[in-house]
Design an enzyme around this catalytic site. Structure first.
Site: not given
Length: 364
Positions: A96-98, A104, A125
């Protein structure tokens, strides 16, 4: 093999099933908060994000994307070289990323190309954070809490540790907050987590409890240090049955001097914390306590702090905020020694005993 996108609710329910949880955000974003157990594999570091962002705004978006691609490729290659060479084919990470976007996607694409089954957290996130906040609204209502009350120095936190060692479900809010919950509460050398990280840790703890068994917690105020206890949880704690710990004043003083030994060895740090009480207690009183500490009379100062400040404040607050306090059962503790607390924990958890009433104790 295609990368699978996983919704936040499913990811939260399945976290233990993934071979790893990989946070592709920068180290600063990761430090602020991250999914439980996540490892930080930044696609772009904090410094690289700043460089690319500046170029995007002031030079050329196309040039920024080219530079960012080089940085991402270099970082992803380093992660794979360092971390995945010993991983089996069935290793299944969640990435995952933001927002579940390019950072990601870049990492997941390379892992997928190698042949690993890869999942990406849909919405990143941000979606996880929304899911955590939603569950913090509902999880406390599914649990039956038992609250340890008692004046400062009654070994409430230590008894929670003994209860956990005896097999009870325990929610130690002060441990999660890295703070002992008073003016003297900061832990030496330990910073409190961010509010987001505290809430994530709290969600993880609550989600792991069995609703069929009671959860023991300590009476807390609305804030622990600079962190706020979520309102739905606070309401449940304040409505729960209480066990009121009572310990002789001399033993409470002895217990606190041992628990806060760092203030005995660092008197100036103690005096600095006492200064926060000037507005409540007045300059003359606080300066008297500081003078006593500097003269080595720490136990006398602790005794006065208890009788003149902490005890009256605590009693008023508990009667005002905790519905079960006045009718709570009383548990007498001779001292805060480990053997005493272990015996108290066994009594509280005795079979067929009312969990809100220690065996052999009368209600007030």
């Amino acid at each position: 093999m295609a990368v699978r996108r996983v919704a936040a609710a499913e990811a939260l329910a399945r976290l233990p099933q993934f071979g790893a949880v990989l946070d592709a955000r920068s180290e600063g974003e990761y430090a602020d908060d991250h999914l439980p157990g996540a490892a930080n594999w930044p696609s772009l570091t904090d410094a690289e994000r700043a460089t690319v962002g500046t170029m995007y705004r002031h030079d050329s978006p196309f040039a920024a994307r080219k530079l960012g691609a080089v940085m991402v490729a270099r970082n992803v290659a380093a992660h794979l070289e360092r971390e995945v060479q010993d991983k089996p084919r069935e290793w299944h990470p969640l990435v995952y990323c933001w927002r579940g976007g390019q950072r990601s996607a870049a990492l997941a694409h390379v892992l997928d190309s190698v042949g690993f089954p890869v999942s990406v957290l849909e919405g990143g996130y941000r979606a996880f954070r929304r899911a955590v906040l939603s569950e913090l609204d509902t999880l406390p209502g599914r649990l039956a809490f038992r609250v340890l009350a008692g004046r400062t120095g009654s070994a409430k936190s230590r008894l929670l540790v003994s209860l956990a060692a005896a097999g009870a479900q325990v929610l130690d809010l002060e441990a999660l907050a890295c703070h002992r919950g008073s003016v003297l509460g900061p832990l030496p050398g330990t910073a409190q987590p961010s509010q987001k990280a505290f809430e994530t840790a709290l969600w993880s703890a609550l989600a792991g409890f069995d609703p069929a068994r009671p959860v023991w917690a300590e009476s807390e105020s609305r804030t622990i240090g600079r962190l706020r206890v979520p309102e739905p949880l606070l309401e449940r704690l304040r409505a729960a049955p209480c066990v009121v710990l009572q310990m002789p004043l001399d033993e409470r003083v002895r217990f606190l001097c041992a628990e806060y030994a760092h203030f005995v060895t660092d008197t100036e740090a103690f005096c600095e914390r006492l200064a926060a009480l000037r507005e409540l207690r007045g300059a003359a009183v606080v300066e008297g306590w500081q003078a006593g500490a500097r003269a080595g009379r720490h136990a006398d100062v602790v005794r006065e702090l208890l009788t003149e400040h902490y005890d009256p404040v605590y009693d008023r607050s508990m009667r005002r905020n905790y519905a079960g306090f006045a009718a709570g059962s009383v548990l007498e503790l001779a001292d805060g020694a480990p053997m005493t607390l272990a015996a108290a924990a066994r009594r509280l958890l005795a079979p067929q005993a009312d969990p809100a009433l220690p065996a052999g104790e009368a209600r007030r």
